[in-house]
Design an enzyme around this catalytic site. Structure first.
Site, PDB file in Angstrom:
ATOM      1  N   ASN A   1       0.875  -1.174   0.000  1.00 43.66           N
ATOM      2  CA  ASN A   1       0.000   0.000   0.000  1.00 43.66           C
ATOM      3  C   ASN A   1       0.906   1.217   0.000  1.00 43.66           C
ATOM      4  O   ASN A   1       1.500   1.553   1.018  1.00 43.66           O
ATOM      5  CB  ASN A   1      -0.880  -0.038   1.264  1.00 43.66           C
ATOM      6  CG  ASN A   1      -1.682   1.242   1.443  1.00 43.66           C
ATOM      7  OD1 ASN A   1      -1.819   2.038   0.511  1.00 43.66           O
ATOM      8  ND2 ASN A   1      -2.218   1.437   2.638  1.00 43.66           N
ATOM      9  N   TRP A   2       1.018   1.841  -1.168  1.00 49.01           N
ATOM     10  CA  TRP A   2       1.968   2.962  -1.291  1.00 49.01           C
ATOM     11  C   TRP A   2       1.478   4.217  -0.583  1.00 49.01           C
ATOM     12  O   TRP A   2       2.246   5.136  -0.359  1.00 49.01           O
ATOM     13  CB  TRP A   2       2.210   3.284  -2.774  1.00 49.01           C
ATOM     14  CG  TRP A   2       3.026   2.260  -3.502  1.00 49.01           C
ATOM     15  CD1 TRP A   2       3.497   1.064  -3.015  1.00 49.01           C
ATOM     16  CD2 TRP A   2       3.491   2.344  -4.854  1.00 49.01           C
ATOM     17  NE1 TRP A   2       4.213   0.410  -3.984  1.00 49.01           N
ATOM     18  CE2 TRP A   2       4.221   1.178  -5.133  1.00 49.01           C
ATOM     19  CE3 TRP A   2       3.348   3.302  -5.872  1.00 49.01           C
ATOM     20  CZ2 TRP A   2       4.811   0.934  -6.374  1.00 49.01           C
ATOM     21  CZ3 TRP A   2       3.934   3.060  -7.109  1.00 49.01           C
ATOM     22  CH2 TRP A   2       4.659   1.892  -7.353  1.00 49.01           C
ATOM     23  N   LYS A   3       0.190   4.303  -0.292  1.00 44.89           N
ATOM     24  CA  LYS A   3      -0.397   5.509   0.320  1.00 44.89           C
ATOM     25  C   LYS A   3      -0.127   6.721  -0.586  1.00 44.89           C
ATOM     26  O   LYS A   3      -0.062   6.571  -1.796  1.00 44.89           O
ATOM     27  CB  LYS A   3       0.125   5.714   1.735  1.00 44.89           C
ATOM     28  CG  LYS A   3       0.021   4.449   2.586  1.00 44.89           C
ATOM     29  CD  LYS A   3       0.207   4.708   4.038  1.00 44.89           C
ATOM     30  CE  LYS A   3       0.234   3.388   4.779  1.00 44.89           C
ATOM     31  NZ  LYS A   3       0.154   3.554   6.224  1.00 44.89           N
TER      32      LYS A   3
ATOM     33  N   HIS B   1      -9.467   1.098   4.843  1.00 49.47           N
ATOM     34  CA  HIS B   1      -8.203   1.361   5.545  1.00 49.47           C
ATOM     35  C   HIS B   1      -8.481   2.354   6.681  1.00 49.47           C
ATOM     36  O   HIS B   1      -9.261   3.292   6.523  1.00 49.47           O
ATOM     37  CB  HIS B   1      -7.169   1.925   4.571  1.00 49.47           C
ATOM     38  CG  HIS B   1      -5.788   1.911   5.153  1.00 49.47           C
ATOM     39  ND1 HIS B   1      -5.371   2.849   6.066  1.00 49.47           N
ATOM     40  CD2 HIS B   1      -4.758   1.052   4.979  1.00 49.47           C
ATOM     41  CE1 HIS B   1      -4.124   2.565   6.427  1.00 49.47           C
ATOM     42  NE2 HIS B   1      -3.729   1.480   5.785  1.00 49.47           N
TER      43      HIS B   1
ATOM     44  N   GLU C   1      -6.849   4.776   7.763  1.00 47.45           N
ATOM     45  CA  GLU C   1      -6.579   6.189   7.450  1.00 47.45           C
ATOM     46  C   GLU C   1      -7.770   6.807   6.718  1.00 47.45           C
ATOM     47  O   GLU C   1      -8.071   7.983   6.898  1.00 47.45           O
ATOM     48  CB  GLU C   1      -5.286   6.303   6.630  1.00 47.45           C
ATOM     49  CG  GLU C   1      -4.076   6.021   7.503  1.00 47.45           C
ATOM     50  CD  GLU C   1      -2.850   5.504   6.773  1.00 47.45           C
ATOM     51  OE1 GLU C   1      -2.800   5.577   5.530  1.00 47.45           O
ATOM     52  OE2 GLU C   1      -1.938   5.004   7.465  1.00 47.45           O
TER      53      GLU C   1
ATOM     54  N   GLU D   1      -5.577  -4.907  10.535  1.00 45.68           N
ATOM     55  CA  GLU D   1      -4.521  -3.921  10.764  1.00 45.68           C
ATOM     56  C   GLU D   1      -4.818  -3.158  12.053  1.00 45.68           C
ATOM     57  O   GLU D   1      -5.590  -2.185  12.038  1.00 45.68           O
ATOM     58  CB  GLU D   1      -4.472  -2.924   9.606  1.00 45.68           C
ATOM     59  CG  GLU D   1      -4.194  -3.561   8.264  1.00 45.68           C
ATOM     60  CD  GLU D   1      -3.563  -2.565   7.309  1.00 45.68           C
ATOM     61  OE1 GLU D   1      -2.476  -2.860   6.815  1.00 45.68           O
ATOM     62  OE2 GLU D   1      -4.148  -1.493   7.084  1.00 45.68           O
TER      63      GLU D   1
ATOM     64  N   GLY E   1       2.346   2.116  10.746  1.00 48.72           N
ATOM     65  CA  GLY E   1       3.305   3.203  10.577  1.00 48.72           C
ATOM     66  C   GLY E   1       3.967   3.620  11.871  1.00 48.72           C
ATOM     67  O   GLY E   1       4.617   4.669  11.926  1.00 48.72           O
TER      68      GLY E   1
ATOM     69  N   SER F   1       3.348  -2.299  10.417  1.00 45.23           N
ATOM     70  CA  SER F   1       4.801  -2.337  10.648  1.00 45.23           C
ATOM     71  C   SER F   1       5.408  -3.704  10.362  1.00 45.23           C
ATOM     72  O   SER F   1       6.323  -4.155  11.059  1.00 45.23           O
ATOM     73  CB  SER F   1       5.133  -1.870  12.070  1.00 45.23           C
ATOM     74  OG  SER F   1       4.676  -0.549  12.258  1.00 45.23           O
TER      75      SER F   1
ATOM     76  N   GLY G   1       2.728  -1.210   4.306  1.00 43.48           N
ATOM     77  CA  GLY G   1       2.790   0.210   3.981  1.00 43.48           C
ATOM     78  C   GLY G   1       4.218   0.629   3.695  1.00 43.48           C
ATOM     79  O   GLY G   1       4.756   0.396   2.607  1.00 43.48           O
ATOM     80  N   GLY G   2       4.854   1.218   4.688  1.00 47.95           N
ATOM     81  CA  GLY G   2       6.207   1.789   4.531  1.00 47.95           C
ATOM     82  C   GLY G   2       7.195   0.884   3.812  1.00 47.95           C
ATOM     83  O   GLY G   2       7.906   1.328   2.903  1.00 47.95           O
TER      84      GLY G   2
HETATM   85  C1  PEP Z   1      -0.820   0.061   6.086  1.00 44.45           C
HETATM   86  O1  PEP Z   1      -1.001   1.265   6.058  1.00 44.45           O
HETATM   87  O2  PEP Z   1      -1.625  -0.688   5.510  1.00 44.45           O
HETATM   88  C2  PEP Z   1       0.337  -0.450   6.802  1.00 44.45           C
HETATM   89  C3  PEP Z   1       0.334  -1.690   7.184  1.00 44.45           C
HETATM   90  O3  PEP Z   1       1.368   0.456   7.042  1.00 44.45           O
HETATM   91  P1  PEP Z   1       2.791   0.127   7.688  1.00 44.45           P
HETATM   92  O4  PEP Z   1       3.285  -1.162   7.100  1.00 44.45           O
HETATM   93  O5  PEP Z   1       3.646   1.295   7.299  1.00 44.45           O
HETATM   94  O6  PEP Z   1       2.575   0.028   9.165  1.00 44.45           O
END
Ligand code: PEP
Length: 253
Positions: free
Chosen positions: A9-11, A96, A98, A168, A174, A214, A235-236
């Site tokens: 997930n590039w956001k 999600h 966010e 999640e 994050g 994470s 994500g990251g």
């Molecule tokens: C996400 O936003 O779906 C996610 C899992 O982010 P991160 O891996 O950065 O915690």
């Protein structure tokens, strides 16, 4: 046998040129060393059509990070499920945290989005998860069940086949703070039981359920070793081809 998946997930990261370069790098890396799981990259809308051109879909699939809750028309700035599909994308992330938190997407709005995504031939990666306060109050199961009840448990058995779930915990996204593999496994096992209550044991066994929060190369193998964890939503760590590959390779261990 349910599908194992690692989805990125590039956001709201990478401009168009950077995004296409990253997609190419991921594609080449995975073509050279075939993954043991399904791989999806979910990008901002503006990247989709260009990224679609550079991916070998036998190796890397493509998804969006959102779509509108309306079919078409006078909704300035929105992007419909049909538009997403027309780029060549196969998936869309919905629910999600966010989007729920910053854009006030309610279970009702998400229910509309899920319906439109499925009606337009997209598969849905549907996210759920509790806040830290909710976990500390031991309400995580209740919260997750309400999120699923409110947006996806209305689907038919046929529609359910196009749903991937992603648990999640919001406190792990994050933050660098990963749920322990036991915490993640416990929740995913719970989710599988409520899916079984709704759609039957066989459908529950066939449902892919991901962990997100994470997840990185250093903890992916331990998470993926758990029986109910079918992969990760990343994500990251999906923004660096080497890190994303490191997580994908956890399925080879
Ligand atoms: C996400 O936003 O779906 C996610 C899992 O982010 P991160 O891996 O950065 O915690």
């Amino acid at each position: 046998m349910r599908k194992k998946i690692v989805a990125g997930n590039w956001k709201m990261n990478e401009n168009l040129q950077e995004g296409v370069a990253l997609a190419k790098e991921i594609n080449e890396t995975l073509k050279a060393d075939k993954p043991n799981c399904g791989v999806i990259i979910c990008t901002p809308f503006i990247h989709l059509a260009s990224v679609a051109q550079v991916l070998d879909r036998n190796v890397v699939e493509l998804g969006a990070e959102n779509c509108a809750d309306k079919e078409k028309g006078a909704y300035t700035g929105e992007v419909s499920a049909a538009m997403v599909k027309s780029t060549g994308a196969q998936y869309v992330i919905l629910g999600h945290s966010e989007r729920r938190q910053y854009y006030h997407e309610t279970p009702e709005i998400l229910k509309e989005k899920v319906q439109l995504a499925l009606a337009n031939g997209l598969k849905v990666i549907f996210c759920c998860g509790e806040t830290l306060d909710e976990r500390e109050a031991n309400k995580q199961n209740e919260v997750v069940k309400a999120e699923l009840d409110g947006s996806v448990f209305n689907l038919s058995a046929e529609e359910w086949k196009n749903i991937v779930l992603a648990y999640e915990p919001i406190w792990a996204i994050g933050t660098g703070k990963t749920a322990t593999s036991d915490q993640a496994e416990e929740m995913l096992a719970y989710i599988r039981t409520i899916v079984a209550d709704k759609y039957g044991k066989e459908a529950a066994e066939d449902t892919t359920i991901l962990y997100g929060g994470s997840c990185k190369p250093s903890n992916a193998a331990e998470l993926f070793a758990k029986p109910n964890i079918d992969g990760g939503l990343i994500g990251g760590a999906s923004l660096k081809a080497a890190d994303f590959k490191g997580i994908i390779d956890a399925w080879k261990k």
